[in-house]
Design an enzyme around this catalytic site. Structure first.
Site, PDB file in Angstrom:
ATOM      1  N   THR A 353      34.112  40.220  37.589  1.00  0.00           N
ATOM      2  CA  THR A 353      34.094  40.360  39.035  1.00  0.00           C
ATOM      3  C   THR A 353      35.536  40.471  39.516  1.00  0.00           C
ATOM      4  O   THR A 353      36.471  40.283  38.752  1.00  0.00           O
ATOM      5  CB  THR A 353      33.406  39.146  39.694  1.00  0.00           C
ATOM      6  OG1 THR A 353      33.302  39.354  41.088  1.00  0.00           O
ATOM      7  CG2 THR A 353      34.185  37.883  39.448  1.00  0.00           C
ATOM      8  N   ILE A 354      35.708  40.787  40.805  1.00  0.00           N
ATOM      9  CA  ILE A 354      37.049  40.730  41.383  1.00  0.00           C
ATOM     10  C   ILE A 354      36.990  39.847  42.612  1.00  0.00           C
ATOM     11  O   ILE A 354      35.934  39.621  43.203  1.00  0.00           O
ATOM     12  CB  ILE A 354      37.606  42.127  41.745  1.00  0.00           C
ATOM     13  CG1 ILE A 354      36.778  42.799  42.855  1.00  0.00           C
ATOM     14  CG2 ILE A 354      37.696  43.012  40.525  1.00  0.00           C
ATOM     15  CD1 ILE A 354      37.278  42.548  44.258  1.00  0.00           C
TER      16      ILE A 354
END
Length: 530
Positions: A353-354
């Site tokens: 994820t970011i």
């Protein structure tokens, strides 16, 4: 809450970043720069967070993209009230667990259209821009579109992740995300002109440029060609939801989290359990601290797997966050002996994820997390525009009658959770810790580093990490062999992971108006200030 700069300048490391007119922190420098540029052009924190997050779909395509979901916590300017936006998508209306059980599946296949929930992030970005932004989508996305067309050099951490997950890609995705069948190397240019076209449509038409018309048709046709049950009606009906955050207190500091279907309640339960132990008296890098965290993590995650689901199907949230629940669970922890995993993980949980956080000159703060779940998601991309689909449906269980059982129009239990800290009624820090299942553990470890040991945010991020992931205790190389040996002697099954555990970003909002940014060296990114 935190002391001054603790960095030893004789040693490698990074300093905290200071500013007064805005700050952005994220996992790739281009994302941080585009966010800061957006602030400099007169945008607010929402505008900047959208620009930076969307750019990361190009800079870190294994982590996120337009085919994914997002969650956000927003502190409006002039207010200490936190708003929560759930931008997670739902299963198609025709999806059922019964159909997969009839095919002999015990879990949702992670690399199939059955794992593809309808992407929710684009609707969330459009809603954020409309209700809390200043510039408008066309102005926000203009510079981002130019970068998608021109491309970016592949960063070192991204290249590492890309090579590890390249075999996940299938069909059109291999043409879009590989070069002659191979992952790109560090410094190779990577472009996404097809998605630049999609962004131009979103800039002009808003959510309809994505959820209806040619883009939606491309996504639906591509999924159905592979056996998916997705329809144009599923995409057109996608809508994010505003909801109320949940919070708990750890030694005077409020930890503000997203409610289900996110796993924020897991962080609150974990913090409540650890609150029954005198962590302050332990060596911050010692085995006993890791042991207590690992045991508390097992118990908190067991509760997560039993209770968390689509908000319309979660009925035990109050039980998870109740003080007496944490007290009873804390009594199960032996100070020198590891327990077996309380319950097997039946949901697929991975690490990709970011996260981006932005604070602007007016005090608006955004904590936003944006993901396609597994590295490269489902590995499936749409044929025309190359939109890579998340596999968030793998977060469902196929167990009959479970609150998180796959069902029509349901949202799966989600691993991504943005966070904020509050002290004496004032929001003091938007922050996030990437890492899939690790995130609740990461939130509490970051908070404990500051509260129990007086670390500044950057030092708290830099500290080595360990994570009780099912029946394995993953311990970063930053710990000594002596610590790993002691943990092994307690009965933990030790593993040194190939890559680091998670990645964090944070912005401290000081009472005097100074902003302090911190960014995890485990990623390629940075904090930038104005």
């Amino acid at each position: 809450m935190v002391e001054g700069n603790m960095r030893d300048f004789h040693l490698p490391g990074r300093s905290q970043v200071y500013g007064t007119n805005g700050m952005a922190a994220t996992s790739h420098p281009l994302g941080a720069r585009l966010a800061i540029d957006t602030l400099a052009r007169g945008g607010n924190a929402v505008d900047a967070a959208i620009a930076g997050a969307v750019a990361l779909g190009l800079c870190e395509p294994q982590m996120t993209g337009l085919g994914g979901d997002c969650f956000a916590l927003i502190k409006p300017p002039g207010s200490e009230t936190v708003l929560a936006l759930n931008g997670s998508g739902r299963a198609p209306a025709a999806a059922t667990a019964q159909a997969l059980r009839a095919q002999g599946h015990r879990a949702v296949p992670v690399s199939s259209p059955d794992a593809v929930t309808i992407p929710g992030a684009v609707d969330a970005f459009c809603t954020l821009s409309r209700e809390h932004g200043k510039l408008g989508l066309a102005d926000i996305l203009g510079p981002v579109i130019a970068v998608f067309d021109a491309g970016v050099p592949v960063a070192p951490r991204v290249a590492f992740d890309w090579a590890e997950a390249a075999n996940t890609l299938q069909g059109t995705a291999r043409d879009v995300y590989l070069t002659k069948g191979n992952a790109p190397s560090v410094g190779d240019m990577f472009r996404l002109p097809g998605q630049a076209d999609v962004l131009r449509r979103i800039a002009k038409e808003g959510r309809d440029g994505f959820y209806t018309g040619e883009v939606a048709e491309d996504m639906v046709n591509s999924l159905r060609a592979m056996g998916g049950c997705h329809t144009l009606e599923d995409f057109a009906a996608t809508a994010c939801d505003w909801t109320d955050p949940i919070a708990g207190t750890y030694k005077g500091i409020d930890l503000v989290e997203h409610p289900p279907n996110g796993q924020g309640a897991t962080a609150l339960l974990l913090a409540n359990i650890l609150g029954h132990f005198d962590i302050t008296e332990l060596d911050p890098l010692g085995a006993r601290r890791v042991h207590f965290e690992a045991e508390a993590t097992k118990l908190a995650y067991d509760a997560r797997n039993r209770f968390l689901a689509d908000p319309d199907h979660t009925t035990r949230l109050a039980h998870m966050t109740a003080p007496e629940t944490a007290e009873q669970l804390a009594q199960l922890i032996h100070p020198k002996r590891a327990m077996a995993a309380p319950a097997p993980l039946t949901e697929a949980v991975h690490k990709d994820t970011i996260y981006i956080t932005v604070v602007d000159r007016d005090g608006m703060a955004v904590s936003l997390i944006y993901s396609i779940f597994h590295s490269f998601g489902s590995g499936i991309a749409s044929d025309r525009f190359g939109i890579l689909f998340q596999n968030r449906g793998a977060g469902f269980t196929l167990d009959r009658w479970h609150p998180n059982e796959l069902g029509p129009g349901k949202r799966p239990m989600h691993t991504i959770i943005p966070g904020m800290l509050r002290q004496d009624g004032r929001i003091t820090m938007p922050f996030g810790v990437m890492g899939g299942a690790y995130q609740p553990c990461g939130h509490v470890r970051f908070l404990s580093n500051m509260v129990d040991f007086g670390m500044d945010p950057q030092t708290a991020i830099d500290m080595p990490r360990a994570f009780a992931d099912g029946d394995v205790l993953r311990v970063e190389r930053g710990y000594s062999d002596a610590v790993r040996a002691e943990l092994y002697g307690m009965g933990h099954r030790i593993e040194v992971p190939a890559g680091p555990i998670g990645g964090a970003q944070a912005i401290e909002i000081r009472a005097d108006g100074v902003l302090v940014g911190a960014s995890d060296p485990r990623k390629d990114g940075c904090a930038l200030g104005l």
